[in-house]
Design an enzyme around this catalytic site. Sequence first.
Site, PDB file in Angstrom:
ATOM      1  N   PRO A 131       0.824  -1.216   0.000  1.00  0.00           N
ATOM      2  CG  PRO A 131      -0.870  -1.603   1.548  1.00  0.00           C
ATOM      3  CD  PRO A 131       0.465  -2.139   1.098  1.00  0.00           C
TER       4      PRO A 131
ATOM      5  CE  LYS B 140      69.063 -10.367  14.594  1.00  0.00           C
ATOM      6  NZ  LYS B 140      67.983 -10.910  13.748  1.00  0.00           N
TER       7      LYS B 140
ATOM      8  CG  MET C  61      64.370  -4.756  22.479  1.00  0.00           C
ATOM      9  SD  MET C  61      65.073  -4.976  20.820  1.00  0.00           S
ATOM     10  CE  MET C  61      64.653  -3.390  20.059  1.00  0.00           C
TER      11      MET C  61
ATOM     12  CG  ASP D 144      61.361 -11.879  15.385  1.00  0.00           C
ATOM     13  OD1 ASP D 144      62.191 -12.314  14.580  1.00  0.00           O
ATOM     14  OD2 ASP D 144      60.943 -10.707  15.387  1.00  0.00           O
TER      15      ASP D 144
END
Length: 482
Positions: free
Chosen positions: A51, A279, A392, A257
């Site tokens: 509608p 490492k 580090m 790593d």
Amino acid sequence: MSVDAAPAHRLFPLFADLRDRTVLVVGGGVVATRKVEALLGTGARIVVGAPVLDATLAGWAAQGRIEHRAGAFTPDWLDDAWLAIAATDDADVNRAVAEAGERRRVWVNVVDDMALARVHLPARIERGPVQVAISSGGGAPMLARLLRERIETSLDESVGALATFLTRHRHRIRARWPDAAARRRAFETLLSGPLPSLLRRRRHIEAERHFDAVLAPDSPHAAAGSVALVGAGPGDPGLLTLRALRVLNEADVVLHDRLVSDDVLQLARRDAERIEVGKQANGRSTAQDKINALLVEHARAGKRVVRLKGGDPFVFGRGGEELEVLRAAGIGYEVVPGITAATACAAYAGIPLTHRDHAQSLRLVTAHAKDSLDTLDWPALAQGRQTLAVYMGVAMLDTLRERLLAHGRAPTTPFALVENGTRATQRVVIGTLADLPDTARLHAVCSPALLILGEVAGLARSLHWFGARPLNCHNATLSQAA
């Protein structure tokens, strides 16, 4: 006595070509809009019967993208339809559409009514011309959507470009390899070689050249190897990018790593060869020249190599050095960034690296060896209203303290040491610059740990949210009030 229920019938999956065919959608609300939106790219003649239409549908009708059939549903609406979708909130109307479709042999989908529907609209993933459809048989649509979300993360956007490329050259492929088995092997070479990566990086000219080389009569069809430098983030596998996950799933060899977490490694392809090349200060290490040689060796053997680095490969990860080696060797490569430790560890410790009241700049510093400390601009690092993120540096805390104090950094400057950041074993140790090394020794802080120094580090007391509360120089967790 129990009687097993009859097994449910399975649906037959089918992709329909609806170009220039009428599809009727009964309904003018939100659900109908969602269904029409999925049909818009199919080339179908879309007729929406209702509608009144909501604003979106009315706009599409005004643009001529759909036709509006106003009024209440009558069965003759289906006279020229190939497919119908009942998407109203009136169960009687939906049933009337389904029954009328049954009499006219028109496939009808009734939204959220498995019993009435004779065709189901699956959850879909689209990558250009590639579509993946997932159906639960209509009984568990939320499960289908969940599966769609999971699969979607594993399909790169370049899949669409790859499908378009192969479709465009389909006639050349069939002419070059008329034998089906040979053609299948050629496709395996193309898909496992650099072609997908070239298209993903929008290197279209190089992709065409590679394709021409593979099609050449004298081509050995050997897949060229490649290397992806991938940032593994700080440890939480949930922090991997989608691209990193996809590359890991495609890897033949993973050079990783030492600090890459086991949880991240488990996401690599099951049969991929894993080689640790980490490492470690005062421990077993793999020389950088050896890592470079391994990258070149495996790539030249035709392998897809992933160089998996903790954090981000371009932030103290020697990624630039490795790219220079690969470029000199003529090996294709890409870089997948990762969340670097400074960002991740600070976030998991509740420390904003910048703050309008405390820090207007951020410096990333590496302090893994005495020689690297000698190259730093200490007067600049000792300035206030900035944040230092020191990578580090656990073995150099005494030197860091002395040099910062000597160049004017206040001894009351807050620090936070974040050990095993983002992992289940994360610890945060806080204090002031004056007692930095003593507090670290008191709590036996060890690598991997990131040092955050600056006024923002003091916010770890109140903003921590992950893991145990921060530790201080009194060897106790801070109180809840802190």
